[in-house]
Design an enzyme around this catalytic site. Structure first.
Site, PDB file in Angstrom:
ATOM      1  N   TYR A  33       0.826  -1.198   0.000  1.00 61.94           N
ATOM      2  CA  TYR A  33       0.000   0.000   0.000  1.00 61.94           C
ATOM      3  C   TYR A  33       0.862   1.250   0.000  1.00 61.94           C
ATOM      4  O   TYR A  33       2.077   1.178   0.223  1.00 61.94           O
ATOM      5  CB  TYR A  33      -0.944   0.005   1.215  1.00 61.94           C
ATOM      6  CG  TYR A  33      -0.284   0.325   2.534  1.00 61.94           C
ATOM      7  CD1 TYR A  33       0.538  -0.596   3.175  1.00 61.94           C
ATOM      8  CD2 TYR A  33      -0.462   1.567   3.142  1.00 61.94           C
ATOM      9  CE1 TYR A  33       1.146  -0.291   4.379  1.00 61.94           C
ATOM     10  CE2 TYR A  33       0.140   1.875   4.360  1.00 61.94           C
ATOM     11  CZ  TYR A  33       0.944   0.934   4.972  1.00 61.94           C
ATOM     12  OH  TYR A  33       1.555   1.233   6.163  1.00 61.94           O
ATOM     13  N   ARG A  52       8.036   4.054  -4.883  1.00 60.36           N
ATOM     14  CA  ARG A  52       8.127   3.078  -3.788  1.00 60.36           C
ATOM     15  C   ARG A  52       7.117   1.958  -3.972  1.00 60.36           C
ATOM     16  O   ARG A  52       7.401   0.795  -3.683  1.00 60.36           O
ATOM     17  CB  ARG A  52       7.944   3.766  -2.430  1.00 60.36           C
ATOM     18  CG  ARG A  52       8.181   2.807  -1.263  1.00 60.36           C
ATOM     19  CD  ARG A  52       8.167   3.509   0.083  1.00 60.36           C
ATOM     20  NE  ARG A  52       6.873   4.094   0.367  1.00 60.36           N
ATOM     21  CZ  ARG A  52       6.616   4.867   1.433  1.00 60.36           C
ATOM     22  NH1 ARG A  52       7.577   5.137   2.304  1.00 60.36           N
ATOM     23  NH2 ARG A  52       5.428   5.371   1.625  1.00 60.36           N
ATOM     24  N   ARG A 100      -7.862 -20.277  -1.522  1.00 55.04           N
ATOM     25  CA  ARG A 100      -6.767 -20.141  -0.557  1.00 55.04           C
ATOM     26  C   ARG A 100      -5.689 -21.211  -0.732  1.00 55.04           C
ATOM     27  O   ARG A 100      -5.951 -22.401  -0.582  1.00 55.04           O
ATOM     28  CB  ARG A 100      -7.323 -20.191   0.873  1.00 55.04           C
ATOM     29  CG  ARG A 100      -6.272 -19.871   1.928  1.00 55.04           C
ATOM     30  CD  ARG A 100      -6.863 -19.835   3.339  1.00 55.04           C
ATOM     31  NE  ARG A 100      -5.847 -19.476   4.315  1.00 55.04           N
ATOM     32  CZ  ARG A 100      -4.986 -20.346   4.842  1.00 55.04           C
ATOM     33  NH1 ARG A 100      -5.048 -21.627   4.520  1.00 55.04           N
ATOM     34  NH2 ARG A 100      -4.075 -19.942   5.715  1.00 55.04           N
ATOM     35  N   LYS A 148       6.533  -1.948   1.784  1.00 56.02           N
ATOM     36  CA  LYS A 148       5.356  -1.349   2.446  1.00 56.02           C
ATOM     37  C   LYS A 148       4.174  -2.308   2.332  1.00 56.02           C
ATOM     38  O   LYS A 148       3.227  -2.091   1.578  1.00 56.02           O
ATOM     39  CB  LYS A 148       5.045   0.034   1.860  1.00 56.02           C
ATOM     40  CG  LYS A 148       4.185   0.869   2.816  1.00 56.02           C
ATOM     41  CD  LYS A 148       4.256   2.327   2.472  1.00 56.02           C
ATOM     42  CE  LYS A 148       3.300   3.167   3.303  1.00 56.02           C
ATOM     43  NZ  LYS A 148       3.453   3.076   4.752  1.00 56.02           N
ATOM     44  N   GLU A 181      12.363   2.667  13.963  1.00 58.35           N
ATOM     45  CA  GLU A 181      11.369   3.611  13.437  1.00 58.35           C
ATOM     46  C   GLU A 181      10.103   3.444  14.262  1.00 58.35           C
ATOM     47  O   GLU A 181      10.027   2.579  15.128  1.00 58.35           O
ATOM     48  CB  GLU A 181      11.081   3.344  11.958  1.00 58.35           C
ATOM     49  CG  GLU A 181      10.495   1.968  11.687  1.00 58.35           C
ATOM     50  CD  GLU A 181      10.174   1.727  10.220  1.00 58.35           C
ATOM     51  OE1 GLU A 181       9.957   2.694   9.477  1.00 58.35           O
ATOM     52  OE2 GLU A 181      10.119   0.544   9.835  1.00 58.35           O
ATOM     53  N   LEU A 206      11.408   1.250   6.917  1.00 59.51           N
ATOM     54  CA  LEU A 206      10.804   1.696   5.661  1.00 59.51           C
ATOM     55  C   LEU A 206      11.465   3.019   5.255  1.00 59.51           C
ATOM     56  O   LEU A 206      11.632   3.908   6.093  1.00 59.51           O
ATOM     57  CB  LEU A 206       9.302   1.914   5.858  1.00 59.51           C
ATOM     58  CG  LEU A 206       8.558   2.346   4.598  1.00 59.51           C
ATOM     59  CD1 LEU A 206       8.371   1.153   3.660  1.00 59.51           C
ATOM     60  CD2 LEU A 206       7.208   2.941   4.936  1.00 59.51           C
TER      61      LEU A 206
HETATM   62  N1  PDD Z   1       2.967   4.988   7.360  1.00 55.00           N
HETATM   63  N2  PDD Z   1       7.671   3.724   8.746  1.00 55.00           N
HETATM   64  C1  PDD Z   1       6.527   3.023   8.789  1.00 55.00           C
HETATM   65  C2  PDD Z   1       6.523   1.689   9.462  1.00 55.00           C
HETATM   66  C3  PDD Z   1       5.364   3.546   8.195  1.00 55.00           C
HETATM   67  O1  PDD Z   1       4.216   2.837   8.230  1.00 55.00           O
HETATM   68  C4  PDD Z   1       5.403   4.821   7.588  1.00 55.00           C
HETATM   69  C5  PDD Z   1       4.200   5.438   6.921  1.00 55.00           C
HETATM   70  C6  PDD Z   1       6.619   5.527   7.576  1.00 55.00           C
HETATM   71  C7  PDD Z   1       6.764   6.872   6.928  1.00 55.00           C
HETATM   72  O2  PDD Z   1       6.667   6.772   5.525  1.00 55.00           O
HETATM   73  P1  PDD Z   1       6.122   8.004   4.644  1.00 55.00           P
HETATM   74  O3  PDD Z   1       6.936   9.173   4.997  1.00 55.00           O
HETATM   75  O4  PDD Z   1       6.322   7.552   3.241  1.00 55.00           O
HETATM   76  O5  PDD Z   1       4.682   8.174   5.025  1.00 55.00           O
HETATM   77  C8  PDD Z   1       7.736   4.937   8.154  1.00 55.00           C
HETATM   78  C9  PDD Z   1       1.754   5.465   6.708  1.00 55.00           C
HETATM   79  C10 PDD Z   1       1.544   6.927   6.857  1.00 55.00           C
HETATM   80  C11 PDD Z   1       0.581   4.633   7.190  1.00 55.00           C
HETATM   81  O6  PDD Z   1       0.765   3.425   7.283  1.00 55.00           O
HETATM   82  O7  PDD Z   1      -0.499   5.171   7.430  1.00 55.00           O
END
Ligand code: PDD
Length: 286
Positions: A33, A52, A100, A148, A181, A206
């Site tokens: 996503y 990405r 499945r 992601k 993170e 990420l």
């Molecule tokens: N999350 N690290 C993780 C684990 C994340 O899920 C996200 C973003 C980030 C920051 O990535 P970016 O700057 O590209 O948003 C870092 C999104 C916002 C979410 O899952 O809602």
């Protein structure tokens, strides 16, 4: 006006929008996503988000559900149909619908869902004035968090623990005591001499799009960034700490595990990054 979602070729009322029960995203979290911010009617950093997405899809050997330029059209259409001027657009691609079975199905089209949501721009601005609290937790996710993926159960549990502790975010900490993170954000600190520190994104986190754009912002502001690990103790003793993500941009962290960062108020470096972000980030009119 009802909310509209895009699901596999159709624009549907949000409340009726659904995927099949045998969608592999639902059964195996076999999908990826993106969350892209919408500000002043523009998609922010769409190129980087789609780059990405491309990487995540390639890593999992899922095909593009449509041509990249068509996906941008759908994202803009969903934002427009929902009259989102400020908020976010969510894009989810899964391996598709199949009976499945763990192994990849053959000749199955990927599923695509695109939604958009309004978010009050004042809410994040107000939160940035006070800053947020974070807690720390041992890292318990798989190694491929650079993808992601929609498999976010450890992140869900971590963020729930943060909420129950009166905090807004949970930082995953590796076995050496270094911050990786947040559950849905990247982690940063500012040293006493004003350098920005954030962990390298080659492995174990990420590569946030906001993080990448903040590198451009820092350059514009003449700030130095050092990509290296930092410990929880170093973060607690830092001049400033903050998180970055598409939904928070740069958000001050004023408390870590109950310990105030500096004087417990947001610092000036994160505020200046926040202010300059919208000038620097790429804007695609919706
Ligand atoms: N999350 N690290 C993780 C684990 C994340 O899920 C996200 C973003 C980030 C920051 O990535 P970016 O700057 O590209 O948003 C870092 C999104 C916002 C979410 O899952 O809602």
């Amino acid at each position: 006006m009802p909310r509209i979602a895009y699901v596999n070729g159709r624009y549907l009322p949000h409340r009726d929008a659904a995927v099949h029960i045998e969608d592999r995203g639902y059964q195996f979290a076999d999908g990826v996503y993106e969350v892209c911010e919408v500000a002043h009617g523009n998609l922010m950093d769409a190129t980087r988000h789609l780059d990405r997405l491309d990487r995540s899809l390639r890593e999992l050997r899922i095909g593009w559900p449509m041509h990249r330029s068509a996906l941008v059209m759908v994202m803009r259409e969903v934002v427009t149909r929902n009259r989102v001027r400020s908020g976010l657009v969510y894009v989810q691609v899964t391996r598709g619908v199949a009976s499945r079975d763990f192994v990849f199905p053959e000749n199955v089209a990927p599923s695509l869902v695109v939604t958009a949501k309004k978010v009050d721009p004042g809410a994040a601005a107000r939160r940035a004035e006070t800053g947020i609290k974070v807690i720390t937790l041992p890292e318990n996710r798989w190694e491929r968090v650079d993808i992601k993926s929609v498999g976010l159960l450890p992140n869900v549990l971590a963020k729930q623990s943060a909420k129950e502790a009166g905090a807004h975010e949970a930082w995953f900490v590796d076995t050496e005591g270094n911050v990786k993170e947040g559950g849905s954000s990247n982690a940063w600190i500012v040293t006493k001499d004003g350098r920005l520190i954030t962990r390298p994104a080659e492995f174990g986190i990420l590569r946030g799009i906001t993080r990448t754009t903040l590198f451009d912002v820092a350059e514009k502001l003449g700030l130095t960034i050092e990509e290296r690990g930092f410990s929880v103790a170093e973060a607690k003793a830092a001049r400033e700490a903050f998180i970055s993500s598409a939904t928070t941009i740069a958000m001050p962290v004023v408390e870590i595990d109950g310990t105030p960062v500096a004087n417990g108020y947001p610092g000036s470096v994160v505020q200046s990054l926040r202010q300059a972000f919208f000038d620097v980030a790429e804007k695609t009119p919706a």
